[in-house]
Design a protein around this motif. Structure first.
Motif, PDB file in Angstrom:
ATOM      1  N   ASN A  69      -8.578   5.974  -5.689  1.00 15.37           N
ATOM      2  CA  ASN A  69      -9.028   7.288  -5.245  1.00 15.37           C
ATOM      3  C   ASN A  69     -10.388   7.614  -5.869  1.00 15.37           C
ATOM      4  O   ASN A  69     -10.529   7.650  -7.092  1.00 15.37           O
ATOM      5  CB  ASN A  69      -7.980   8.329  -5.673  1.00 15.37           C
ATOM      6  CG  ASN A  69      -8.301   9.717  -5.164  1.00 15.37           C
ATOM      7  OD1 ASN A  69      -9.239   9.878  -4.365  1.00 15.37           O
ATOM      8  ND2 ASN A  69      -7.548  10.688  -5.622  1.00 15.37           N
ATOM      9  N   GLU A  70     -11.408   7.874  -5.068  1.00 15.46           N
ATOM     10  CA  GLU A  70     -12.720   8.223  -5.618  1.00 15.46           C
ATOM     11  C   GLU A  70     -12.959   9.721  -5.593  1.00 15.46           C
ATOM     12  O   GLU A  70     -13.972  10.209  -6.068  1.00 15.46           O
ATOM     13  CB  GLU A  70     -13.811   7.487  -4.835  1.00 15.46           C
ATOM     14  CG  GLU A  70     -13.786   6.005  -5.164  1.00 15.46           C
ATOM     15  CD  GLU A  70     -14.813   5.206  -4.382  1.00 15.46           C
ATOM     16  OE1 GLU A  70     -15.495   5.782  -3.522  1.00 15.46           O
ATOM     17  OE2 GLU A  70     -14.905   4.004  -4.663  1.00 15.46           O
ATOM     18  N   ASN A  71     -12.069  10.505  -4.974  1.00 19.88           N
ATOM     19  CA  ASN A  71     -12.245  11.959  -4.872  1.00 19.88           C
ATOM     20  C   ASN A  71     -11.276  12.675  -5.799  1.00 19.88           C
ATOM     21  O   ASN A  71     -10.121  12.874  -5.473  1.00 19.88           O
ATOM     22  CB  ASN A  71     -11.983  12.406  -3.423  1.00 19.88           C
ATOM     23  CG  ASN A  71     -12.835  11.637  -2.456  1.00 19.88           C
ATOM     24  OD1 ASN A  71     -14.045  11.502  -2.666  1.00 19.88           O
ATOM     25  ND2 ASN A  71     -12.212  11.099  -1.429  1.00 19.88           N
ATOM     26  N   TYR A  72     -11.765  13.049  -6.976  1.00 20.16           N
ATOM     27  CA  TYR A  72     -10.860  13.693  -7.940  1.00 20.16           C
ATOM     28  C   TYR A  72     -10.809  15.187  -7.723  1.00 20.16           C
ATOM     29  O   TYR A  72     -11.775  15.798  -7.360  1.00 20.16           O
ATOM     30  CB  TYR A  72     -11.303  13.390  -9.383  1.00 20.16           C
ATOM     31  CG  TYR A  72     -11.270  11.913  -9.673  1.00 20.16           C
ATOM     32  CD1 TYR A  72     -10.061  11.273  -9.925  1.00 20.16           C
ATOM     33  CD2 TYR A  72     -12.427  11.159  -9.651  1.00 20.16           C
ATOM     34  CE1 TYR A  72     -10.026   9.915 -10.161  1.00 20.16           C
ATOM     35  CE2 TYR A  72     -12.390   9.810  -9.891  1.00 20.16           C
ATOM     36  CZ  TYR A  72     -11.192   9.189 -10.142  1.00 20.16           C
ATOM     37  OH  TYR A  72     -11.153   7.856 -10.382  1.00 20.16           O
ATOM     38  N   SER A 128       0.873  -1.156   0.000  1.00  9.74           N
ATOM     39  CA  SER A 128       0.000   0.000   0.000  1.00  9.74           C
ATOM     40  C   SER A 128       0.921   1.220   0.000  1.00  9.74           C
ATOM     41  O   SER A 128       1.464   1.606   1.029  1.00  9.74           O
ATOM     42  CB  SER A 128      -0.877  -0.042   1.255  1.00  9.74           C
ATOM     43  OG  SER A 128      -1.757   1.024   1.233  1.00  9.74           O
ATOM     44  N   VAL A 129       1.101   1.800  -1.184  1.00 12.46           N
ATOM     45  CA  VAL A 129       2.145   2.824  -1.340  1.00 12.46           C
ATOM     46  C   VAL A 129       1.749   4.143  -0.676  1.00 12.46           C
ATOM     47  O   VAL A 129       2.547   4.803  -0.033  1.00 12.46           O
ATOM     48  CB  VAL A 129       2.442   3.061  -2.840  1.00 12.46           C
ATOM     49  CG1 VAL A 129       3.599   4.031  -3.005  1.00 12.46           C
ATOM     50  CG2 VAL A 129       2.767   1.757  -3.530  1.00 12.46           C
ATOM     51  N   ASP A 130       0.450   4.524  -0.839  1.00 12.86           N
ATOM     52  CA  ASP A 130      -0.088   5.691  -0.129  1.00 12.86           C
ATOM     53  C   ASP A 130      -1.580   5.452   0.045  1.00 12.86           C
ATOM     54  O   ASP A 130      -2.057   4.334  -0.175  1.00 12.86           O
ATOM     55  CB  ASP A 130       0.243   6.997  -0.884  1.00 12.86           C
ATOM     56  CG  ASP A 130      -0.237   6.966  -2.326  1.00 12.86           C
ATOM     57  OD1 ASP A 130      -1.283   6.321  -2.585  1.00 12.86           O
ATOM     58  OD2 ASP A 130       0.425   7.567  -3.202  1.00 12.86           O
ATOM     59  N   ASP A 131      -2.356   6.497   0.408  1.00 14.33           N
ATOM     60  CA  ASP A 131      -3.762   6.243   0.755  1.00 14.33           C
ATOM     61  C   ASP A 131      -4.675   6.045  -0.454  1.00 14.33           C
ATOM     62  O   ASP A 131      -5.870   5.826  -0.306  1.00 14.33           O
ATOM     63  CB  ASP A 131      -4.304   7.351   1.673  1.00 14.33           C
ATOM     64  CG  ASP A 131      -4.210   8.728   1.015  1.00 14.33           C
ATOM     65  OD1 ASP A 131      -3.586   8.819  -0.071  1.00 14.33           O
ATOM     66  OD2 ASP A 131      -4.753   9.694   1.571  1.00 14.33           O
ATOM     67  N   VAL A 132      -4.147   6.125  -1.681  1.00 18.65           N
ATOM     68  CA  VAL A 132      -4.986   5.883  -2.865  1.00 18.65           C
ATOM     69  C   VAL A 132      -4.366   4.884  -3.843  1.00 18.65           C
ATOM     70  O   VAL A 132      -4.909   4.639  -4.916  1.00 18.65           O
ATOM     71  CB  VAL A 132      -5.276   7.195  -3.641  1.00 18.65           C
ATOM     72  CG1 VAL A 132      -6.142   8.126  -2.814  1.00 18.65           C
ATOM     73  CG2 VAL A 132      -3.981   7.870  -4.084  1.00 18.65           C
TER      74      VAL A 132
END
Ligand code: NAD
Length: 487
Positions: A484-487, A130-134
């Motif tokens: 990521n769902e928040n663009y 898991s490289v970062d939160d997205v």
């Protein structure tokens, strides 16, 4: 007495195929010079056909995405070899003159690699992060593609399986190029594929012929993705240069000039018999042979007297006599090479024992050499610096630990090493200083399917056996997923 292994065409795309040249080459045993097999004398056309078959199988067959099938195929082939082991070991002894018990051991080693890598096919893990939160990174191990497997003559079946089994287990397809002198027994093993139904057509192909033609055509072919080579340093360097043109991956398992260091506190009852087996197994034609022995000066006289007495009791000759402790040279050419080194040694050092070709006792038509020991050759002698690849042990003495390490590391090779001492701290200290892929402590030539071997310095690139031995036949694919769902 004569023995016939068989007559073999090339094995291409699931068919036994006449070589393009229409020619065959005979192989003669080094036991008595009789003909034991006949194999295709192939050319570039045959290589092209085999590469096309392997490429087609890689791209279309139910193979690279099916680890369970690969596992079962390898295991079933291993079962067939096991069921035929006596016949195969007999053929192997006739082909190269090694004692039957050694040939049996070679077959068991090959079967061991097949079984070990049959299991590995199902446990070839990649990894993830898991490289970062997205972002999720998935690292997959994928097969490289079409592999050219080029094999030497000294252990033609173990060394075939040591590399082809993991290459197949990882999902690759292969073209085998046997050594000219041992093509018959290699093709016999390939022939037994006919009893295994799980291998899709074209996954395994085998083309026999001269290295400078067949091996060279494989190395230069743009559709071969990787060359797996076991053999001499000289040919290894040629292959390395030629792989540059197509930027091919390669793995090189090359020669050795390994030293065993015997300290004064060593258990000689263990070190002495091991000294014999570590150089005289397969008449010294083993890449990891301990062809140099370094003995601490204070024990040298006693050690050499006992060594000589044991060697004089060795029985050299008929591979099928259970009393035989050393067989023939594997090829007539290799016998001539070794005899030349022996003549040079006689003028440079002290001959302790041996030193002649054996022509008595009905061995005159074969290729037999006495187990030979030289003492006190200079460190720059060709016998110390070059791989003789025969039953020739070079013994030197040392006074200090530092001197022993310097002498042991003082060649261009770095395949294996040995340390004999009852002081565990010394064993670890010296073992870590050995510039070699393996250091055996109070043992020698303990080779396991599960453990890696390979060379430092000019003894090669990469490792064979164990986990490293399959990982090298894979590419690592980074599959990067954005959630990521928040663009
Ligand atoms: P070799 O290098 O002469 O031949 C090895 C293979 O390469 C044969 O199949 C040969 O036909 C082929 N070949 C020859 N010329 C070629 C070319 N130009 N292009 C491609 N392929 C070519 O070696 P050998 O005499 O068969 O075997 C003995 C050597 O192998 C010794 O040096 C020994 O130490 C080494 N070896 C190393 C290991 C190891 O694991 N490190 C194991 C066994 C043997």
């Amino acid at each position: 007495m004569t023995y016939v292994i068989g007559e073999f065409k090339n094995y291409i795309n699931g068919e036994w195929t006449e070589p393009h040249s229409g020619e065959y080459q005979e192989q003669f045993t080094t036991i008595d010079g009789s003909s034991v097999s006949k194999c295709a004398h192939s050319d570039v056309e045959d290589v092209n056909a085999a590469v096309a078959a392997a490429k087609q199988a890689f791209e279309t067959a139910d193979w690279k995405e099916n680890p369970r099938k690969r596992s079962k195929a390898l295991q079933n082939w291993a079962n067939v070899l096991r069921a035929n082991i006596n016949e195969l070991a007999t053929g192997l002894s006739w082909q190269v003159g090694k004692p039957f018990k050694e040939s049996f051991g070679e077959m068991m080693g090959a079967i061991g690699y097949m079984e070990y890598y049959a299991a590995s096919a199902r446990t070839l893990y990649g990894s993830n992060m898991s490289v970062d939160d997205v972002t999720l990174s998935v690292l997959l191990r994928e097969p490289v593609g079409v592999i050219g497997v080029i094999v030497p003559w000294n252990y033609p079946i173990t060394l075939l399986m040591r590399d082809m089994a993991p290459a197949l287990a990882a999902g690759n397809t292969c073209i085998v190029k046997p050594a000219g002198q041992t093509a018959g027994i290699t093709m016999k093993v390939i022939e037994l594929l006919g009893q295994v139904e799980e291998f899709p057509i074209g996954v395994i192909n085998a083309v026999s012929g001269p290295g400078s033609v067949v091996g060279d055509a494989l190395t230069g072919h743009p559709d071969v993705d990787m060359i797996d080579f076991t053999g001499s340093v000289g040919v290894g360097k040629t292959i390395m240069r030629e792989c540059a043109d197509t930027m091919k991956k390669m793995t090189l398992e090359l020669g050795g000039k390994s030293a065993s260091i015997v300290f004064a506190d060593a258990d000689l009852d263990k070190a002495l018999p091991n000294t014999l087996s570590s150089i005289f197994t397969n008449a010294g034609q083993l890449c990891t042979s301990a062809s140099r022995l370094l003995i601490e000066e204070t024990r040298a006289e006693d050690f050499l007297a006992q060594l000589k007495s044991r060697i004089e009791k060795m029985v050299v000759g008929n591979p099928f006599d259970s009393n035989t402790t050393m067989g023939a040279m594997n090829t007539p050419q290799q016998m001539e090479t070794v005899l030349k080194y022996i003549e040079q040694g006689k003028s440079e050092g002290e001959l302790l024992v041996g030193g002649e070709r054996i022509l008595s006792g009905g061995l005159d038509k074969g290729c037999f050499i006495e187990p030979t020991v030289f003492v006190n050759l200079p460190q720059d002698s060709a016998l110390i610096q070059e791989e003789i690849f025969g039953p020739v042990l070079c013994v030197n003495t040392f006074k200090t630990e530092e001197e022993a390490v310097e002498l042991a590391n003082g060649t261009d090779f770095g395949l294996a090493s040995g340390v004999w001492t009852q002081d565990i701290n010394k064993a670890i200290r010296v073992g870590k200083k050995m510039r070699a892929g393996t250091c055996w402590v109070n043992c020698y030539n303990r080779l396991f399917n599960e453990c890696e071997t390979g060379g430092y310095k000019q003894s090669g690139l990469d490792r064979a056996g164990g986990v490293e031995g399959i990982n090298k036949f894979t590419e690592v694919k980074h599959l990067c997923l954005d959630y990521n769902e928040n663009y």
